[in-house]
Write a protein that holds these residues in place. Structure first.
Motif: not given
Length: 329
Positions: A71-72, A79-80, A231-234, A308-309
């Motif tokens: 979730l974070f 947020f980004l 991109y790095f987060v997901f 994410n969606f």
């Protein structure tokens, strides 16, 4: 007097009719989104819902620690994205973070049923008055192109390394034919771009180039850097899920496959709701070279899609239902 009363009644009825149809459209968007989400989960031929839940229980994905961290990562990802949209719109009009959040989430809900998220453009533009709408469409396009550029850059590196790591049989004739088609399309595009009379969304290509040139460098750099960070987060979220499912792949090896997957899935046109199917098929094929179980990959793709969606689009449905066109104007 009678004529004035008749005109006033006609205006009131026409206003009520417009309001009714507008409410109907909002409800259709939300109900349609909910139905497609349900349908995707309940009638997935590749992964039955009962099998999905059983696999999650077996791998302890439901642990508080795992769900909190997932979730974070999803919250940070959005947020980004919201921050990126707020920065882009500042070029023509300053909006608050809350307004950027409202526009981003409601446009996600509205775009859920449209091919390649086309609905997102119109949904964001409707939040602005007529004088801003064309420029809002262009800013949204720039934001998406930046994200796609990041996907292509890292995906190309990943795909190059993937072909070095794993033995893939490449049909030279088919690859050559594909390259000829791509070069022909690019040649035609360059020719069209040079034709100054050609227009895109009412903008001449010349005006479009001027608009992009006029975009301040700090906004362009900020948008690109946020796109890289997203991109790095997901991508890391995908890797984290591989770890939860006890897949024995180190970070570099996993990222080679993940970046290749995002690149190949992005170039295949699809209805956004079927994005999970496209990514699932590509991911299953690529991870099969690393001998990763097909069910595990389909579960990870589904979890990524849900976090994410689906979750953000459910939040976005609140803003869709509460959208007031008259107030917005």
């Amino acid at each position: 007097m009678h004529a004035l009363f008749h005109n006033a009644l006609h205006i009131a009825l026409s206003y009520k009719t417009k309001q009714f149809f507008f409410i109907l459209i909002k409800l259709s968007i939300v109900v349609g989104a909910f139905y497609f989400i349900y349908n995707k989960l309940a009638n997935n031929s590749g992964l039955h819902f009962s099998e999905f839940i059983a696999t999650l229980k077996e791998n302890n994905v439901f642990s508080l620690k795992s769900i909190t961290f997932l979730l974070f990562l999803s919250t940070f990802n959005w947020f980004l994205e919201i921050l990126k949209w707020q920065k882009l719109t500042s070029f023509i009009k300053n909006i608050t973070f809350y307004h950027a959040l409202k526009q981003s989430l409601s446009s996600l809900t509205a775009s859920l049923l449209t091919p390649n998220r086309i609905g997102e453009y119109g949904a964001k533009a409707i939040y602005f008055t007529k004088q801003y709408r064309k420029r809002i469409l262009l800013l949204n396009l720039i934001g998406n192109v930046m994200q796609m550029a990041v996907t292509v850059i890292f995906g190309a590196i990943g795909l190059f390394l993937f072909t070095r790591y794993y033995p893939i049989e490449i049909n030279t004739y088919r690859v050559t034919k594909l390259l000829v088609i791509i070069l022909t399309v690019l040649g035609l595009l360059l020719f069209v771009i040079k034709q100054k009379r050609y227009t895109i969304k009412g903008f001449s290509v010349e005006k479009l180039k001027q608009f992009i040139k006029a975009l301040p460098l700090n906004i362009s750099v900020f948008t690109f850097m946020i796109s890289v960070l997203r991109y790095f987060v997901f991508s890391f979220q995908f890797y984290f899920l591989l770890q939860i499912f006890a897949v024995e792949l180190n970070y570099i090896d996993a990222m080679v496959i993940i970046t290749s997957m995002y690149l190949l899935a992005s170039v295949i046109p699809s209805v956004f709701i079927l994005d999970v199917v496209v990514k699932g098929s590509v991911a299953v094929y690529l991870f099969s070279f690393a001998e990763v179980n097909e069910i595990i990959i389909l579960c990870i793709i589904t979890i990524m899609w849900l976090f994410n969606f689906v979750l953000p689009s459910l939040l976005g449905s609140y803003y869709v239902l509460n959208f007031n066109f008259e107030k917005q104007k």
